[in-house]
Design a protein around this motif. Sequence first.
Motif, PDB file in Angstrom:
ATOM      1  N   THR A 337       2.348 -14.683   3.043  1.00  0.00           N
ATOM      2  CA  THR A 337       2.968 -13.910   4.106  1.00  0.00           C
ATOM      3  C   THR A 337       1.897 -13.147   4.855  1.00  0.00           C
ATOM      4  O   THR A 337       0.726 -13.131   4.489  1.00  0.00           O
ATOM      5  N   ILE A 338       2.318 -12.476   5.930  1.00  0.00           N
ATOM      6  CA  ILE A 338       1.369 -11.659   6.691  1.00  0.00           C
ATOM      7  C   ILE A 338       0.752 -10.598   5.809  1.00  0.00           C
ATOM      8  O   ILE A 338      -0.448 -10.356   5.839  1.00  0.00           O
ATOM      9  N   SER A 339       1.601  -9.973   4.958  1.00  0.00           N
ATOM     10  CA  SER A 339       1.087  -8.903   4.107  1.00  0.00           C
ATOM     11  C   SER A 339       0.100  -9.448   3.098  1.00  0.00           C
ATOM     12  O   SER A 339      -0.901  -8.826   2.788  1.00  0.00           O
ATOM     13  N   THR A 340       0.367 -10.660   2.556  1.00  0.00           N
ATOM     14  CA  THR A 340      -0.556 -11.250   1.597  1.00  0.00           C
ATOM     15  C   THR A 340      -1.892 -11.526   2.262  1.00  0.00           C
ATOM     16  O   THR A 340      -2.959 -11.269   1.710  1.00  0.00           O
ATOM     17  N   THR A 341      -1.844 -12.081   3.475  1.00  0.00           N
ATOM     18  CA  THR A 341      -3.079 -12.367   4.194  1.00  0.00           C
ATOM     19  C   THR A 341      -3.880 -11.095   4.431  1.00  0.00           C
ATOM     20  O   THR A 341      -5.098 -11.054   4.256  1.00  0.00           O
ATOM     21  N   LYS A 342      -3.188 -10.028   4.777  1.00  0.00           N
ATOM     22  CA  LYS A 342      -3.848  -8.746   5.014  1.00  0.00           C
ATOM     23  C   LYS A 342      -4.609  -8.305   3.777  1.00  0.00           C
ATOM     24  O   LYS A 342      -5.754  -7.881   3.845  1.00  0.00           O
ATOM     25  N   HIS A 343      -3.974  -8.426   2.609  1.00  0.00           N
ATOM     26  CA  HIS A 343      -4.627  -7.956   1.398  1.00  0.00           C
ATOM     27  C   HIS A 343      -5.741  -8.893   0.954  1.00  0.00           C
ATOM     28  O   HIS A 343      -6.711  -8.458   0.344  1.00  0.00           O
ATOM     29  N   LYS A 344      -5.646 -10.162   1.268  1.00  0.00           N
ATOM     30  CA  LYS A 344      -6.736 -11.070   0.929  1.00  0.00           C
ATOM     31  C   LYS A 344      -7.987 -10.739   1.722  1.00  0.00           C
ATOM     32  O   LYS A 344      -9.084 -11.099   1.344  1.00  0.00           O
ATOM     33  N   GLN A 345      -7.810 -10.042   2.837  1.00  0.00           N
ATOM     34  CA  GLN A 345      -8.953  -9.633   3.633  1.00  0.00           C
ATOM     35  C   GLN A 345      -9.648  -8.400   3.054  1.00  0.00           C
ATOM     36  O   GLN A 345     -10.670  -7.976   3.565  1.00  0.00           O
ATOM     37  N   GLY A 346      -9.092  -7.831   1.984  1.00  0.00           N
ATOM     38  CA  GLY A 346      -9.791  -6.757   1.299  1.00  0.00           C
ATOM     39  C   GLY A 346      -9.170  -5.391   1.408  1.00  0.00           C
ATOM     40  O   GLY A 346      -9.806  -4.404   1.072  1.00  0.00           O
ATOM     41  N   THR A 347      -7.943  -5.296   1.904  1.00  0.00           N
ATOM     42  CA  THR A 347      -7.315  -3.996   2.061  1.00  0.00           C
ATOM     43  C   THR A 347      -6.989  -3.373   0.712  1.00  0.00           C
ATOM     44  O   THR A 347      -6.385  -4.011  -0.149  1.00  0.00           O
ATOM     45  N   VAL A 348      -7.395  -2.125   0.533  1.00  0.00           N
ATOM     46  CA  VAL A 348      -7.054  -1.355  -0.660  1.00  0.00           C
ATOM     47  C   VAL A 348      -6.395  -0.068  -0.185  1.00  0.00           C
ATOM     48  O   VAL A 348      -6.890   0.586   0.729  1.00  0.00           O
ATOM     49  N   GLY A 349      -5.279   0.270  -0.779  1.00  0.00           N
ATOM     50  CA  GLY A 349      -4.600   1.475  -0.337  1.00  0.00           C
ATOM     51  C   GLY A 349      -3.705   2.063  -1.401  1.00  0.00           C
ATOM     52  O   GLY A 349      -3.461   1.451  -2.437  1.00  0.00           O
ATOM     53  N   SER A 350      -3.221   3.272  -1.118  1.00  0.00           N
ATOM     54  CA  SER A 350      -2.340   3.952  -2.046  1.00  0.00           C
ATOM     55  C   SER A 350      -1.265   4.694  -1.263  1.00  0.00           C
ATOM     56  O   SER A 350      -1.541   5.267  -0.213  1.00  0.00           O
ATOM     57  N   THR A 351      -0.053   4.628  -1.773  1.00  0.00           N
ATOM     58  CA  THR A 351       1.053   5.368  -1.190  1.00  0.00           C
ATOM     59  C   THR A 351       1.630   6.285  -2.252  1.00  0.00           C
ATOM     60  O   THR A 351       1.945   5.839  -3.360  1.00  0.00           O
ATOM     61  N   SER A 352       1.748   7.562  -1.923  1.00  0.00           N
ATOM     62  CA  SER A 352       2.299   8.523  -2.869  1.00  0.00           C
ATOM     63  C   SER A 352       3.049   9.596  -2.100  1.00  0.00           C
ATOM     64  O   SER A 352       2.529  10.119  -1.104  1.00  0.00           O
ATOM     65  N   PRO A 353       4.262   9.928  -2.510  1.00  0.00           N
ATOM     66  CA  PRO A 353       5.002  10.990  -1.833  1.00  0.00           C
ATOM     67  C   PRO A 353       4.309  12.343  -1.998  1.00  0.00           C
ATOM     68  O   PRO A 353       3.455  12.505  -2.878  1.00  0.00           O
ATOM     69  N   PRO A 354       4.664  13.330  -1.201  1.00  0.00           N
ATOM     70  CA  PRO A 354       4.150  14.696  -1.406  1.00  0.00           C
ATOM     71  C   PRO A 354       4.543  15.192  -2.789  1.00  0.00           C
ATOM     72  O   PRO A 354       5.569  14.774  -3.337  1.00  0.00           O
ATOM     73  N   ILE A 355       3.759  16.075  -3.371  1.00  0.00           N
ATOM     74  CA  ILE A 355       4.067  16.559  -4.713  1.00  0.00           C
ATOM     75  C   ILE A 355       5.289  17.470  -4.717  1.00  0.00           C
ATOM     76  O   ILE A 355       5.904  17.682  -5.764  1.00  0.00           O
ATOM     77  N   ASP A 356       5.662  18.006  -3.557  1.00  0.00           N
ATOM     78  CA  ASP A 356       6.880  18.785  -3.411  1.00  0.00           C
ATOM     79  C   ASP A 356       7.475  18.451  -2.050  1.00  0.00           C
ATOM     80  O   ASP A 356       6.844  18.700  -1.023  1.00  0.00           O
ATOM     81  N   ILE A 357       8.676  17.900  -2.029  1.00  0.00           N
ATOM     82  CA  ILE A 357       9.252  17.417  -0.783  1.00  0.00           C
ATOM     83  C   ILE A 357       9.622  18.561   0.157  1.00  0.00           C
ATOM     84  O   ILE A 357       9.434  18.476   1.367  1.00  0.00           O
ATOM     85  N   HIS A 358      10.127  19.663  -0.404  1.00  0.00           N
ATOM     86  CA  HIS A 358      10.627  20.745   0.454  1.00  0.00           C
ATOM     87  C   HIS A 358       9.547  21.330   1.331  1.00  0.00           C
ATOM     88  O   HIS A 358       9.810  21.847   2.412  1.00  0.00           O
ATOM     89  N   SER A 359       8.296  21.275   0.864  1.00  0.00           N
ATOM     90  CA  SER A 359       7.206  21.871   1.623  1.00  0.00           C
ATOM     91  C   SER A 359       6.453  20.855   2.476  1.00  0.00           C
ATOM     92  O   SER A 359       5.557  21.210   3.215  1.00  0.00           O
ATOM     93  N   HIS A 360       6.809  19.592   2.330  1.00  0.00           N
ATOM     94  CA  HIS A 360       6.103  18.568   3.102  1.00  0.00           C
ATOM     95  C   HIS A 360       7.013  17.371   3.306  1.00  0.00           C
ATOM     96  O   HIS A 360       6.879  16.361   2.644  1.00  0.00           O
ATOM     97  N   ASN A 361       7.940  17.491   4.217  1.00  0.00           N
ATOM     98  CA  ASN A 361       8.872  16.405   4.487  1.00  0.00           C
ATOM     99  C   ASN A 361       8.346  15.574   5.646  1.00  0.00           C
ATOM    100  O   ASN A 361       8.165  16.074   6.738  1.00  0.00           O
ATOM    101  N   SER A 362       8.114  14.289   5.381  1.00  0.00           N
ATOM    102  CA  SER A 362       7.583  13.415   6.412  1.00  0.00           C
ATOM    103  C   SER A 362       7.942  11.983   6.105  1.00  0.00           C
ATOM    104  O   SER A 362       7.967  11.571   4.951  1.00  0.00           O
ATOM    105  N   ASP A 363       8.219  11.210   7.136  1.00  0.00           N
ATOM    106  CA  ASP A 363       8.448   9.777   6.974  1.00  0.00           C
ATOM    107  C   ASP A 363       7.140   9.011   6.927  1.00  0.00           C
ATOM    108  O   ASP A 363       7.127   7.810   6.708  1.00  0.00           O
ATOM    109  N   GLU A 364       6.040   9.713   7.153  1.00  0.00           N
ATOM    110  CA  GLU A 364       4.750   9.054   7.124  1.00  0.00           C
ATOM    111  C   GLU A 364       4.189   9.066   5.716  1.00  0.00           C
ATOM    112  O   GLU A 364       4.221  10.072   5.030  1.00  0.00           O
ATOM    113  N   THR A 365       3.666   7.957   5.256  1.00  0.00           N
ATOM    114  CA  THR A 365       3.086   7.872   3.931  1.00  0.00           C
ATOM    115  C   THR A 365       1.739   8.565   3.904  1.00  0.00           C
ATOM    116  O   THR A 365       1.065   8.712   4.916  1.00  0.00           O
ATOM    117  N   MET A 366       1.347   8.977   2.719  1.00  0.00           N
ATOM    118  CA  MET A 366       0.050   9.619   2.523  1.00  0.00           C
ATOM    119  C   MET A 366      -0.934   8.557   2.075  1.00  0.00           C
ATOM    120  O   MET A 366      -0.854   8.031   0.971  1.00  0.00           O
TER     121      MET A 366
END
Length: 385
Positions: A337-366
């Motif tokens: 898939t497109i995502s598989t191809t992207k990662h074969k190119q060497g992409t490394v990443g991490s997604t983690s929610p804020p440690i406390d949602i009430h103080s950092h509400n966002s639809d954007e990933t960290m």
Amino acid sequence: MLRSCCLRCFGLRNADALLWHSELKPHASGEFSIAVVQANSNLEDQSQVYTSPSATYVGVYDGHGGPEASRFVNNHLFPHLHKFSKEQGGLSTDVIKKAFNATEEDFTRLVKRSLPIKPQIATVGSCCLLGAISNGELYVANLGDSRAVLGRRGFDGGKKLVAERLSTDHNVSSEDVRREVEALHPDDSPVVIYCRGVWRIKGIIQVSRSIGDVYLKKPEFHSDPIFQQHGNFVPMKQPLMSAEPSIVTRKLRPQDMFIIFASDGLWEQLSDDEAVQIVSKYPRAGIAKRLVAAAIQEAAKKREVRYKDIKKIERGVRRHFHDDITVIVMYLDHQTTISTTKHKQGTVGSTSPPIDIHSHNSDETMESSSDKIFPNKESRANVLY
């Protein structure tokens, strides 16, 4: 029963500021969606997804007694996995066991150092659910009662997907787990007690395995004068809990469509099959948020309140209606898939929610770079939790 008309006394808000989600992100084998809703005063659920061309790691850590243990696991388990995997030439059950053990030992050392200034940290713990995919092999390791459930096509060719539980619930509400705990403590009866409507070890805790809960694992803590001033004495002849994970491995099959990784906040409201059918019927984007919403809807029905009101209740008070809920849906695409191809190119990443949602509400990933995901020894030494 508490009715919706009474909810104003709890302090309502106009929108659900306690919900965070990421609709859809790529990983080497497909895509994933993640969502978290906070109910406790401090978010005790922590979670993360690490993606690279060669491996995908998923972690769900459900804390109890406070957020310290789950936050600690969130910062230490993946670095240990990376370290031992590199040393042993790849991922294996032995690597996973070593990573769990090293995380437990690190947290125990933190507890011992922190005891004079924060004695209650000895009573903090976390369930720990790990999923890993590498070279077409799936690993699921678990401590506690967070759960991984596979959605797959049936072998009979039917259209309805089958729910297959991949993890073991280490909760003494299960008769098998009660028997296991009792068999390990033949001279310590009763070790499991029916208390406040549920089975608990020594009338205290429902899960039999975790990271942390040091005071239930190290008898020497009960002779420490500092802990004695702040902790409740728990008579025991040997450790009452363990940090030994249950591990399942299997080759991914063409019938395997997705895996739901979630804290028990979801499974208290939805059955394995209900969750799988929801994922199978709706679009991928935002599917984790949809599962969280379905769980809150069920919690609202049980308390005879409206969903639109329950999601406005302030953190802390909201825990009386449902637990913190973390959901990660990992889709398994058995084609390039497109995502598989992207990662074969060497992409490394991490997604983690804020440690406390009430103080950092966002639809954007960290997003984190690889040096943040796997910090060196010097930077790790400076991380308290």
